[in-house]
Design a protein around this motif. Structure first.
Motif, PDB file in Angstrom:
ATOM      1  N   ARG A  36       0.824  -1.209   0.000  1.00  0.00           N
ATOM      2  CA  ARG A  36       0.000   0.000   0.000  1.00  0.00           C
ATOM      3  C   ARG A  36       0.860   1.262   0.000  1.00  0.00           C
ATOM      4  N   ASP A  37       1.930   1.233   0.776  1.00  0.00           N
ATOM      5  CA  ASP A  37       2.802   2.411   0.853  1.00  0.00           C
ATOM      6  C   ASP A  37       3.411   2.767  -0.497  1.00  0.00           C
ATOM      7  N   VAL A  38       3.821   1.763  -1.237  1.00  0.00           N
ATOM      8  CA  VAL A  38       4.563   2.031  -2.473  1.00  0.00           C
ATOM      9  C   VAL A  38       3.693   2.721  -3.526  1.00  0.00           C
ATOM     10  N   LEU A  39       2.388   2.573  -3.418  1.00  0.00           N
ATOM     11  CA  LEU A  39       1.486   3.184  -4.403  1.00  0.00           C
ATOM     12  C   LEU A  39       1.554   4.707  -4.378  1.00  0.00           C
ATOM     13  N   ALA A  40       1.920   5.282  -3.240  1.00  0.00           N
ATOM     14  CA  ALA A  40       1.960   6.742  -3.128  1.00  0.00           C
ATOM     15  C   ALA A  40       2.968   7.354  -4.087  1.00  0.00           C
ATOM     16  N   GLY A  41       3.993   6.588  -4.452  1.00  0.00           N
ATOM     17  CA  GLY A  41       5.048   7.125  -5.311  1.00  0.00           C
ATOM     18  C   GLY A  41       4.557   7.632  -6.646  1.00  0.00           C
ATOM     19  N   LEU A  42       3.496   7.043  -7.159  1.00  0.00           N
ATOM     20  CA  LEU A  42       2.998   7.435  -8.475  1.00  0.00           C
ATOM     21  C   LEU A  42       2.348   8.817  -8.466  1.00  0.00           C
ATOM     22  N   PHE A  43       1.968   9.304  -7.270  1.00  0.00           N
ATOM     23  CA  PHE A  43       1.257  10.579  -7.191  1.00  0.00           C
ATOM     24  C   PHE A  43       2.171  11.775  -6.957  1.00  0.00           C
ATOM     25  N   HIS A  44       3.415  11.529  -6.553  1.00  0.00           N
ATOM     26  CA  HIS A  44       4.335  12.645  -6.329  1.00  0.00           C
ATOM     27  C   HIS A  44       4.818  13.215  -7.659  1.00  0.00           C
ATOM     28  N   PRO A  45       5.034  14.514  -7.716  1.00  0.00           N
ATOM     29  CA  PRO A  45       5.703  15.072  -8.905  1.00  0.00           C
ATOM     30  C   PRO A  45       7.134  14.524  -8.994  1.00  0.00           C
ATOM     31  N   SER A  46       7.615  14.217 -10.170  1.00  0.00           N
ATOM     32  CA  SER A  46       6.913  14.251 -11.434  1.00  0.00           C
ATOM     33  C   SER A  46       6.099  12.971 -11.622  1.00  0.00           C
ATOM     34  N   ASP A  47       4.796  13.129 -11.916  1.00  0.00           N
ATOM     35  CA  ASP A  47       3.975  11.960 -12.169  1.00  0.00           C
ATOM     36  C   ASP A  47       4.337  11.375 -13.531  1.00  0.00           C
ATOM     37  N   PRO A  48       3.829  10.183 -13.877  1.00  0.00           N
ATOM     38  CA  PRO A  48       4.244   9.540 -15.136  1.00  0.00           C
ATOM     39  C   PRO A  48       4.040  10.414 -16.372  1.00  0.00           C
ATOM     40  N   GLU A  49       2.924  11.133 -16.418  1.00  0.00           N
ATOM     41  CA  GLU A  49       2.661  11.973 -17.589  1.00  0.00           C
ATOM     42  C   GLU A  49       3.677  13.110 -17.688  1.00  0.00           C
ATOM     43  N   SER A  50       3.932  13.770 -16.558  1.00  0.00           N
ATOM     44  CA  SER A  50       4.885  14.878 -16.546  1.00  0.00           C
ATOM     45  C   SER A  50       6.293  14.401 -16.865  1.00  0.00           C
ATOM     46  N   ALA A  51       6.689  13.259 -16.307  1.00  0.00           N
ATOM     47  CA  ALA A  51       8.028  12.733 -16.563  1.00  0.00           C
ATOM     48  C   ALA A  51       8.217  12.430 -18.040  1.00  0.00           C
ATOM     49  N   HIS A  52       7.227  11.797 -18.654  1.00  0.00           N
ATOM     50  CA  HIS A  52       7.347  11.477 -20.079  1.00  0.00           C
ATOM     51  C   HIS A  52       7.377  12.738 -20.936  1.00  0.00           C
ATOM     52  N   SER A  53       6.574  13.727 -20.559  1.00  0.00           N
ATOM     53  CA  SER A  53       6.575  14.981 -21.308  1.00  0.00           C
ATOM     54  C   SER A  53       7.930  15.675 -21.219  1.00  0.00           C
ATOM     55  N   THR A  54       8.516  15.681 -20.005  1.00  0.00           N
ATOM     56  CA  THR A  54       9.815  16.327 -19.806  1.00  0.00           C
ATOM     57  C   THR A  54      10.902  15.632 -20.606  1.00  0.00           C
ATOM     58  N   VAL A  55      10.903  14.304 -20.563  1.00  0.00           N
ATOM     59  CA  VAL A  55      11.935  13.550 -21.281  1.00  0.00           C
ATOM     60  C   VAL A  55      11.730  13.659 -22.790  1.00  0.00           C
ATOM     61  N   ALA A  56      10.488  13.638 -23.247  1.00  0.00           N
ATOM     62  CA  ALA A  56      10.222  13.784 -24.677  1.00  0.00           C
ATOM     63  C   ALA A  56      10.727  15.128 -25.189  1.00  0.00           C
ATOM     64  N   SER A  57      10.493  16.175 -24.415  1.00  0.00           N
ATOM     65  CA  SER A  57      10.964  17.496 -24.818  1.00  0.00           C
ATOM     66  C   SER A  57      12.482  17.565 -24.856  1.00  0.00           C
ATOM     67  N   ALA A  58      13.136  16.859 -23.927  1.00  0.00           N
ATOM     68  CA  ALA A  58      14.589  16.866 -23.897  1.00  0.00           C
ATOM     69  C   ALA A  58      15.197  16.199 -25.128  1.00  0.00           C
ATOM     70  N   TRP A  59      14.522  15.163 -25.617  1.00  0.00           N
ATOM     71  CA  TRP A  59      15.061  14.416 -26.755  1.00  0.00           C
ATOM     72  C   TRP A  59      14.498  14.873 -28.097  1.00  0.00           C
ATOM     73  N   LEU A  60      13.257  15.345 -28.104  1.00  0.00           N
ATOM     74  CA  LEU A  60      12.593  15.683 -29.365  1.00  0.00           C
ATOM     75  C   LEU A  60      12.366  17.176 -29.557  1.00  0.00           C
ATOM     76  N   GLY A  61      12.617  17.948 -28.509  1.00  0.00           N
ATOM     77  CA  GLY A  61      12.293  19.366 -28.549  1.00  0.00           C
ATOM     78  C   GLY A  61      10.853  19.575 -28.146  1.00  0.00           C
ATOM     79  N   PRO A  62      10.467  20.816 -27.910  1.00  0.00           N
ATOM     80  CA  PRO A  62       9.087  21.109 -27.489  1.00  0.00           C
ATOM     81  C   PRO A  62       8.082  20.788 -28.587  1.00  0.00           C
ATOM     82  N   VAL A  63       6.842  20.549 -28.171  1.00  0.00           N
ATOM     83  CA  VAL A  63       5.757  20.317 -29.129  1.00  0.00           C
ATOM     84  C   VAL A  63       5.523  21.594 -29.923  1.00  0.00           C
ATOM     85  N   GLN A  64       5.436  21.485 -31.224  1.00  0.00           N
ATOM     86  CA  GLN A  64       5.261  22.658 -32.081  1.00  0.00           C
ATOM     87  C   GLN A  64       3.801  23.050 -32.156  1.00  0.00           C
ATOM     88  N   ASP A  65       3.552  24.366 -32.173  1.00  0.00           N
ATOM     89  CA  ASP A  65       2.180  24.877 -32.273  1.00  0.00           C
ATOM     90  C   ASP A  65       1.625  24.605 -33.663  1.00  0.00           C
TER      91      ASP A  65
END
Length: 386
Positions: free
Chosen positions: A357-386
Motif C-alpha cells: 500500500r505504501d509504495v502506491l503513493a510514489g505514483l502521485f508525487h511530482p513528477s507523475d508519469p505523464e509529466s516525466a514522459h513529457s519532460t523527457v520527450a521534450s529533452a530528446w525531441l524538442g518542445p511540441v510545435q504549435d
C-alpha cells in the motif's frame, strides 16, 4: 564518502524500533512522534547542514543512502522526514552555488525547527511554475498568503512551512513568491488524512488565511513558468532525488523479505525450500535486476548535484527520469515480493501488505508519469510545435 558509515547515523536497533512502530502508525493512522524525537536527538534533521553551522556536513549522495535505509524500516517516517530534508537540501544547493538566502533554514534545523513543504495544490499541474495561492505584498516587505495546500507532510509537528504563491498586484507582477510562514491562527490544518497507505506521514490539507511571511523569510521572487532560477533547480533536484531514494529503500526491503520468505517456505510437492524452485529463483532474480540499477544511479546523480556538475538543459529530464524509474521499479518489486510470499502477504498484519500500500503513493508525487514522459520527450525531441 570514504568515512561515511550509514549505521552510525541510523543504527540497526533504532531502525528495528521504527519498524515495529510503523505497523502501529499504519493501523491507527497516527504520526510517528517517537521516530521523529529519536531522529532529532540523533541530529538527523540537520545532516545536510554544514559542520561549521552545527550540522552533519553530509551531501546529497550520503543523504540518499540514509533515506533508502530509513525507508526500508519505516516508509512513512522516511517520506515525512523527506519533506524537511528537502528544504535543508535546497539550502545546501543554493549555498553551494553562492546563494545564502536559506541560511536561516540551516540554523533552524540545527536549533530543532521542523520545516514542511507547502507547494502542492489541488489541480495545479504547473507545480513549481505557477500557484493558485495568493501572495499579497505588505508595506514592510512581508507577504500574506491565502490559499490551500495539499499533501502537507509533517502536518502535526512542523514549525515552519516553506511555500509559494502568486503576487499579482506588485508593479512587476506577476511574480512567484517563495517564503516561509510559521504556525499561527492564520494557518488551519484539516484532519483529513485517511489514506490507503503512507498513513504515518499525516500529509494533511493546509488552509492559509493571510498567513504572514516576515520580510526576512521572503526568499525569492521569480517569473512564473519554466525558470532557470537556482531555487527552482534546488527544489526540483532535491525533491526528486530524495523521493527516488525513499521508494528505492522500499524496494530493497521488499526484495530482502522475498529472499527471506523463499528460504523459509518449503514445497509440499518437492520437500525443498522455495529458494530452490526455478520459477521463484527467476522471479527474485528479475526483482534484483530491476532494483540493482537504482542505488548506483542515485549515487551518481546525487554526487553530480553535490559537485555542481553541469548537465545544462538535461537536468530536469534526468531528475524526472530517476524519480519515475524508482517508483515504477519499486511497485514492480513489491508486486513480485507479494507473489513470492504467497497468501500470507494478503493479511493486513504482514509487512509486505503495508509495503504494497505504501509504495502506491510514489505514483502521485511530482513528477507523475505523464509529466516525466513529457519532460523527457521534450529533452530528446524538442518542445511540441504549435
Amino acid at each position: 564518502m570514504t568515512d561515511f558509515e550509514p549505521a552510525a547515523h541510523l543504527p540497526d536497533e533504532m531502525l528495528e524500533r521504527f519498524r515495529e512502530r510503523a505497523a502501529i502508525h499504519d493501523r491507527e493512522n497516527t504520526f510517528p512522534d517517537q521516530d521523529l524525537a529519536e531522529l532529532k536527538a540523533a541530529g538527523y534533521l540537520s545532516i545536510l547542514v554544514p559542520v561549521e553551522l552545527g550540522g552533519g556536513g553530509l551531501g546529497m549522495a550520503e543523504a540518499s543512502v540514509l533515506q533508502q535505509r530509513l525507508a526500508g524500516a519505516a516508509p512513512a517516517t522516511a517520506l515525512a522526514v523527506n519533506m524537511h530534508l528537502v528544504w535543508t537540501g535546497v539550502a545546501k544547493v543554493l549555498s553551494d552555488r553562492g546563494v545564502d538566502a536559506l541560511r536561516f533554514v540551516q540554523e533552524g534545523a540545527v536549533a530543532g525547527e521542523v520545516f514542511a513543504f507547502g507547494i502542492s495544490e489541488a489541480g495545479n499541474d504547473l507545480v513549481l511554475f505557477g500557484s493558485e495561492t495568493d501572495a499579497a505584498p505588505q508595506p514592510d516587505g512581508a507577504y500574506a498568503f491565502t490559499g490551500t495546500k495539499i499533501f502537507t507532510s509533517l502536518a502535526p509537528v512542523w514549525t515552519q512551512l516553506g511555500l509559494h504563491g502568486l503576487d499579482a498586484t506588485s508593479a512587476d507582477a506577476p511574480k512567484l513568491v517563495y517564503a516561509f510562514v510559521p504556525r499561527s491562527d492564520a494557518v488551519v490544518t484539516r484532519d483529513d488524512w485517511d489514506t490507503l497507505g503512507m498513513r504515518g506521514t499525516q500529509s494533511r490539507t493546509t488552509e492559509l488565511h493571510g498567513a504572514l511571511a516576515p520580510p526576512d523569510r521572503v526568499v525569492r521572487r521569480i517569473d512564473p513558468g519554466p525558470n532557470p532560477d537556482p531555487m527552482v533547480f534546488g527544489i526540483f533536484s532535491v525533491f526528486e532525488l530524495l523521493l527516488a531514494s525513499v521508494y528505492t529503500g522500499i524496494a530493497r526491503r521488499a526484495l530482502d523479505l522475498a529472499v527471506e520468505t523463499a528460504g523459509r517456505r518449503r514445497s509440499k510437492k518437492t520437500g525443498k525450500a522455495y529458494s530452490q524452485d526455478p520459477d521463484i529463483r527467476w522471479r527474485i532474480a528479475d526483482m534484483a535486476l530491476a532494483y540493482d540499477a537504482l542505488p548506483a544511479e542515485l549515487a551518481a546523480l546525487s554526487r553530480d548535484v553535490d559537485t555542481l556538475a553541469d548537465h545544462g538543459a538535461r537536468w530536469f529530464s534526468l531528475l524526472a527520469g530517476i524519480k519515475h524509474r524508482a517508483v515504477t521499479m519499486a511497485k514492480r518489486v513489491v508486486d513480485d515480493a507479494v507473489l513470492v510470499a504467497g497468501g500470507s502477504s494478503y493479511f493486513s498484519a504482514s509487512e509486505l501488505s503495508r509495503l504494497y500500500r505504501d509504495v502506491l503513493a510514489g505514483l502521485f508525487h511530482p513528477s507523475d508519469p505523464e509529466s516525466a514522459h513529457s519532460t523527457v520527450a521534450s529533452a530528446w525531441l524538442g518542445p511540441v510545435q504549435d
